[in-house]
Design an enzyme around this catalytic site. Sequence first.
Site, PDB file in Angstrom:
ATOM      1  N   TYR A 156       0.762  -1.307   0.029  1.00  0.00           N
ATOM      2  CA  TYR A 156      -0.051  -0.089  -0.161  1.00  0.00           C
ATOM      3  C   TYR A 156       0.838   1.220  -0.134  1.00  0.00           C
ATOM      4  CZ  TYR A 156      -3.345   3.448   1.966  1.00  0.00           C
ATOM      5  OH  TYR A 156      -4.297   4.491   2.111  1.00  0.00           O
ATOM      6  N   SER A 159       2.863   1.794  -3.270  1.00  0.00           N
ATOM      7  CA  SER A 159       1.946   2.350  -4.509  1.00  0.00           C
ATOM      8  C   SER A 159       1.731   3.606  -4.225  1.00  0.00           C
ATOM      9  CB  SER A 159       0.559   1.395  -4.286  1.00  0.00           C
ATOM     10  OG  SER A 159      -0.290   1.724  -3.343  1.00  0.00           O
TER      11      SER A 159
HETATM   12  N1  LIG Z   1      -9.348   6.271   6.284  1.00  0.00           N
HETATM   13  C1  LIG Z   1      -7.908   6.269   6.431  1.00  0.00           C
HETATM   14  O1  LIG Z   1      -7.618   5.980   7.602  1.00  0.00           O
HETATM   15  C2  LIG Z   1      -6.959   6.619   5.083  1.00  0.00           C
HETATM   16  C3  LIG Z   1      -5.652   6.860   5.425  1.00  0.00           C
HETATM   17  C4  LIG Z   1      -5.055   7.306   4.420  1.00  0.00           C
HETATM   18  C5  LIG Z   1      -5.396   7.318   3.209  1.00  0.00           C
HETATM   19  N2  LIG Z   1      -6.523   6.967   2.789  1.00  0.00           N
HETATM   20  C6  LIG Z   1      -6.932   6.837   1.561  1.00  0.00           C
HETATM   21  O2  LIG Z   1      -8.250   7.721   1.216  1.00  0.00           O
HETATM   22  C7  LIG Z   1      -8.823   7.330  -0.029  1.00  0.00           C
HETATM   23  C8  LIG Z   1     -10.411   7.141   0.431  1.00  0.00           C
HETATM   24  O3  LIG Z   1     -10.523   6.228   1.571  1.00  0.00           O
HETATM   25  P1  LIG Z   1     -11.510   6.207   2.569  1.00  0.00           P
HETATM   26  O4  LIG Z   1     -10.835   6.156   3.932  1.00  0.00           O
HETATM   27  O5  LIG Z   1     -12.572   7.407   2.185  1.00  0.00           O
HETATM   28  O6  LIG Z   1     -12.245   4.763   2.426  1.00  0.00           O
HETATM   29  P2  LIG Z   1     -14.084   4.221   2.017  1.00  0.00           P
HETATM   30  O7  LIG Z   1     -14.772   5.117   3.051  1.00  0.00           O
HETATM   31  O8  LIG Z   1     -14.055   2.831   2.141  1.00  0.00           O
HETATM   32  O9  LIG Z   1     -13.878   4.711   0.687  1.00  0.00           O
HETATM   33  C9  LIG Z   1     -13.531   4.247  -0.419  1.00  0.00           C
HETATM   34  C10 LIG Z   1     -14.376   4.759  -1.735  1.00  0.00           C
HETATM   35  O10 LIG Z   1     -13.315   4.053  -2.798  1.00  0.00           O
HETATM   36  C11 LIG Z   1     -14.320   3.418  -3.587  1.00  0.00           C
HETATM   37  N3  LIG Z   1     -13.611   2.513  -4.380  1.00  0.00           N
HETATM   38  C12 LIG Z   1     -12.647   1.625  -3.721  1.00  0.00           C
HETATM   39  N4  LIG Z   1     -12.193   0.860  -4.735  1.00  0.00           N
HETATM   40  C13 LIG Z   1     -12.642   1.092  -5.838  1.00  0.00           C
HETATM   41  C14 LIG Z   1     -12.703   0.872  -7.271  1.00  0.00           C
HETATM   42  N5  LIG Z   1     -11.710  -0.392  -7.507  1.00  0.00           N
HETATM   43  N6  LIG Z   1     -13.512   1.183  -8.176  1.00  0.00           N
HETATM   44  C15 LIG Z   1     -14.231   2.036  -7.873  1.00  0.00           C
HETATM   45  N7  LIG Z   1     -14.173   2.690  -6.519  1.00  0.00           N
HETATM   46  C16 LIG Z   1     -13.503   2.166  -5.512  1.00  0.00           C
HETATM   47  C17 LIG Z   1     -15.352   3.135  -2.861  1.00  0.00           C
HETATM   48  O11 LIG Z   1     -16.682   2.769  -3.290  1.00  0.00           O
HETATM   49  P3  LIG Z   1     -17.717   1.915  -2.781  1.00  0.00           P
HETATM   50  O12 LIG Z   1     -17.968   2.027  -1.410  1.00  0.00           O
HETATM   51  O13 LIG Z   1     -19.027   2.370  -3.640  1.00  0.00           O
HETATM   52  O14 LIG Z   1     -17.432   0.431  -3.180  1.00  0.00           O
HETATM   53  C18 LIG Z   1     -15.678   4.443  -1.772  1.00  0.00           C
HETATM   54  O15 LIG Z   1     -16.499   5.406  -2.620  1.00  0.00           O
HETATM   55  C19 LIG Z   1      -8.295   5.761  -0.163  1.00  0.00           C
HETATM   56  O16 LIG Z   1      -7.430   6.149  -1.255  1.00  0.00           O
HETATM   57  C20 LIG Z   1      -7.371   5.531   0.829  1.00  0.00           C
HETATM   58  O17 LIG Z   1      -6.299   4.718   0.555  1.00  0.00           O
HETATM   59  C21 LIG Z   1      -7.469   6.697   4.009  1.00  0.00           C
END
Ligand SMILES: NC(=O)c1ccc[n+]([C@@H]2O[C@H](COP(=O)([O-])OP(=O)(O)OC[C@H]3O[C@@H](n4cnc5c(N)ncnc54)[C@H](OP(=O)(O)O)[C@@H]3O)[C@@H](O)[C@H]2O)c1
Length: 249
Positions: A156, A159
């Site tokens: 992760y 990437s």
């Molecule tokens: N939360 C954290 O602590 C954290 C920390 C560092 C970085 N991030 C980054 O922040 C970003 C958003 O994550 P989040 O925490 O907000 O997670 P989340 O609430 O699980 O949201 C992820 C979103 O991405 C969509 N998604 C995932 N894989 C996909 C795919 N292959 N094709 C199309 N849509 C896809 C999901 O769609 P569906 O729900 O409709 O399936 C959802 O809308 C990510 O890149 C994550 O790596 C998060």
Amino acid sequence: MTDLKGRTALVTGSTSGIGRATAIALAARGAHVLVVGRDEQRARDAVTEIEGSGGSATFRLTSLVDLESARELVEWAIDAGNGHVDILINNAGVALMGPSNAATEADFDETFTVNVKVPFFLVASLAPAMAERGWGSIVNVSTMVASFGQAGMALYGASRAALELLTKAWAAEYGGRGVRVNAVAPGPTRTRMMEAIPDEMVNHLAALAPAARVAEPEELASAIVFLATDDASFVHGVTLAVDGGRVAT
Ligand SMILES: NC(=O)c1ccc[n+]([C@@H]2O[C@H](COP(=O)([O-])OP(=O)(O)OC[C@H]3O[C@@H](n4cnc5c(N)ncnc54)[C@H](OP(=O)(O)O)[C@@H]3O)[C@@H](O)[C@H]2O)c1
């Protein structure tokens, strides 16, 4: 506060979490927002919330899993955006965790496809037209673990480190023609992705940063919107750490 009336914003992964909060915040500034995710109910809910606040949005269900899905999304977005996409938020991502020796080739490919290949081709497809129009803004969502070694997050983190370098490369490639490219690197944030991680581990991670807490998605969204708008008009190629101070200390 910059007005985004007349701008179209494509936000990948905007059915949930950070992307959803970002879509809502961009719509509140007047942008027409293109919501993208895989879950229909969550997509509809996001659009309903935006429209309920007087904003404008439409959604597409897409699994961003290869070049073809990225190309189809671009085609739809240009159409849904009345011929233009001005803001791209590369937010969708996958965070597979575990020891490196447990990762399969499929895990490796999925991680680098969703987190690097899809954003790469979305930018390659959309940035030239932004440059032709003389205005565009791209924000890539990375992670704090792209900046330091964290056991269990090798794939992760690697990437997202690639995405951060791409952020600089694209700033160099497109910045002279009015397209700013930046990134945000979140720390632990309260989203669905976080629900998969045991509370103990989340609290432990949070306690390592000066802020000593988990962020709300809206705190990430406000940083992303800042970079996406002319509020950050002289900011090119940065990765803004929004991690409660973790990588600074
Ligand atoms: N939360 C954290 O602590 C954290 C920390 C560092 C970085 N991030 C980054 O922040 C970003 C958003 O994550 P989040 O925490 O907000 O997670 P989340 O609430 O699980 O949201 C992820 C979103 O991405 C969509 N998604 C995932 N894989 C996909 C795919 N292959 N094709 C199309 N849509 C896809 C999901 O769609 P569906 O729900 O409709 O399936 C959802 O809308 C990510 O890149 C994550 O790596 C998060």
